[in-house]
Design an enzyme around this catalytic site. Structure first.
Site, short mmCIF file in Angstrom:
data_model
loop_
_atom_site.label_atom_id
_atom_site.label_comp_id
_atom_site.label_asym_id
_atom_site.label_seq_id
_atom_site.Cartn_x
_atom_site.Cartn_y
_atom_site.Cartn_z
N GLU A 102 11.48 -7.59 -0.03
CA GLU A 102 11.56 -6.52 -1.05
C GLU A 102 10.18 -6.12 -1.56
OE1 GLU A 102 14.56 -4.86 -2.62
OE2 GLU A 102 12.71 -3.68 -2.74
N GLY A 159 6.22 -2.14 -4.42
CA GLY A 159 5.92 -3.09 -5.50
C GLY A 159 7.19 -3.52 -6.22
N ILE A 165 9.63 -1.70 -7.32
CA ILE A 165 10.82 -0.85 -7.15
C ILE A 165 11.78 -1.53 -6.16
CG2 ILE A 165 11.67 1.43 -6.43
CD1 ILE A 165 8.83 2.50 -6.80
N GLU A 168 -8.84 -2.43 -3.50
CA GLU A 168 -9.42 -3.61 -2.83
C GLU A 168 -10.90 -3.36 -2.54
OE1 GLU A 168 -7.50 -6.19 -1.50
OE2 GLU A 168 -5.50 -5.38 -1.86
N ASP A 203 -1.55 1.72 4.90
CA ASP A 203 -0.64 0.94 4.06
C ASP A 203 0.66 1.74 3.86
OD1 ASP A 203 -0.34 -1.34 1.89
OD2 ASP A 203 0.24 0.53 0.92
N LYS A 263 4.60 0.92 5.24
CA LYS A 263 5.78 0.87 4.36
C LYS A 263 6.84 1.86 4.84
CE LYS A 263 3.04 -0.49 0.35
NZ LYS A 263 2.19 0.05 -0.74
N1 HSE Z 1 -2.43 -1.70 -1.84
C1 HSE Z 1 -1.06 -1.42 -2.12
C2 HSE Z 1 -0.94 -0.16 -2.96
C3 HSE Z 1 -0.46 -2.58 -2.86
O1 HSE Z 1 -1.94 0.27 -3.53
O2 HSE Z 1 0.13 0.44 -3.02
C4 HSE Z 1 1.03 -2.55 -2.96
O3 HSE Z 1 1.65 -2.58 -1.71
#
Ligand code: HSE
Length: 408
Positions: free
Chosen positions: A123, A128, A130, A184, A195, A199
């Protein structure tokens, strides 16, 4: 009493440690107790509350039969992949926030889990805090999903919000986001859109029950955007958002992650700011359901992991799997979008160079000296590229181009 271990004491792992140490909440709500026995990390944390639990040896977790739940918050493919396989094969449950691993090896890891009566839960890997995986799994029980659309990355949404509201450059905004801990130190997977495409691939894999390879999702990030793009977007009544979108038609997926112009009032996504994410599931009976919340950050993500742990503690054994076959992806060149083009040239020059493809109604004032902007009709990608070639061949300098977000 169950024993858990955490692999990776970074931002999310330390959040899980904090929440589980205060496991009174789970005791009060579920009548179950869970204790963290070991925490794996390469680093040492002298004086930190984690010190007595810390190990540098993965086998102290993987070979310990008293540990039945492993939280993997290491990130990256290796060694997380090997550790996860080993843990699942020996019957341990694994809960992860690692979207890279789930998007690349999800099908295999879910199948190992099912063969070993263990569970692989993820999940926290999308959105995050949600509960989007839960919502999607529930929707898929009775409905067909035809589209997933959303803002799937908190870091880039924060940067875009700040660039627009403070008028800063991309580089300055990124630096500020890093200083505040929102971005980061090595930010490329966020800012170049990978990223978000990982997802999106996870959500689409669940929808089509096949492996969606994120590297086949056309992906553009936000690092090329300038403040001029935001000025121009606002003259068109729009904001710029990094959007992930996947349309599913007859089992074929057309997907993209890219910055889009979103007109205020045209979509709820235009109102989503800072680290917030919003994800819309479009399905056969419920139509659009949008889920909004904190898409990144220590406690929202750790909370999603603890939610998965609660499922295991309460014996919710609902399983999920998707097949190893690769999903069929539509040709990116067939995708149809309207585009906003910002160029250094007069309107007359652009008109002439476009050879009848643009009339006056498409032009608007970009608010930048010596520049002209216009919005095209919906065009196939190849036709749009031909238009740009015509313009360039007549000496028009193209400053930037952005897709216009539209419901289909
Ligand atoms: N680096 C990701 C973001 C962290 O900024 O959404 C959460 O998956």
């Amino acid at each position: 009493m169950r024993n858990a271990a955490i692999m990776g004491y970074g931002v999310v792992g330390s959040g899980v440690f904090e929440l589980l140490r205060d496991s009174d909440v789970l005791v009060k709500k579920l009548g179950r107790h869970i204790s963290v026995k070991k925490v794996l990390d390469l680093r040492s944390f002298p004086g930190d509350i984690v010190e007595p639990f810390l190990t540098h040896e993965p086998d102290e977790i993987l070979n310990d039969d008293s540990i039945t739940i492993v939280v993997e918050t290491m990130g990256g493919l290796n060694p997380a992949y090997e550790y996860t396989k080993q843990a699942l094969s020996s019957g341990k449950h694994v809960i992860t926030s690692n979207k890279e691993l789930v998007s690349v090896h999800g099908s295999e890891l879910l199948s190992i889990a099912n063969e070993n009566n263990s569970r692989y839960l993820f999940e926290a890997s999308v959105g995050g805090g949600i509960p989007i995986i839960r919502a999607l799994k529930h929707t898929l029980l009775s409905e067909e999903v035809s589209q997933i659309t959303g803002i799937l990355n908190g870091t880039t949404n924060y940067i875009l919000t700040q660039m627009y509201s403070l008028g800063l450059s991309f580089a300055d905004t990124l630096r500020q986001a890093q200083e505040l801990g929102f971005a980061e130190r090595e930010p490329s997977s966020d800012i170049e859109g990978f990223d978000a495409s990982r997802k999106l691939a996870i959500l689409l894999s669940l929808c089509v029950n096949k492996q969606v390879n994120y590297s086949r999702i056309p992906t553009e990030g936000i690092s090329q955007l300038t403040y001029a793009d935001f000025i121009c977007a606002s003259k068109y009544g729009s904001v710029i958002k990094l959007i992930g979108r996947g349309d599913i038609k007859d089992g074929v997926i057309e997907a993209i992650v890219a910055p889009f112009l979103v007109q205020s009032g045209a979509s709820i996504l235009a109102e989503v700011g800072d680290v917030y994410n919003a994800i819309t599931i479009t399905s056969s009976m419920s139509d659009d359901n949008t889920f909004y919340g904190k898409g990144a950050g220590k406690l929202p993500t750790a909370g999603a992991i603890v939610g998965d742990i609660a499922d295991i503690l309460t014996g919710n054994l609902e399983t999920v799997e998707w097949g190893a076959d690769e999903a069929e992806m539509a040709e990116p060149t067939d995708a149809i979008y309207s585009w906003m083009v910002r160029a250094t040239a007069t309107k007359e020059k652009i008109h002439a160079a476009a050879r009848g493809l643009l009339d006056d109604s498409y032009f608007f004032e970009p608010g930048i000296e010596n520049q002209t902007s216009f919005v095209t009709l919906p065009l196939k990608h190849g036709d749009f590229l031909s238009l740009l070639t015509n313009l360039r061949s007549e000496g028009v300098t193209i400053e930037n181009t952005l897709r216009i977000f539209a419901d289909r």
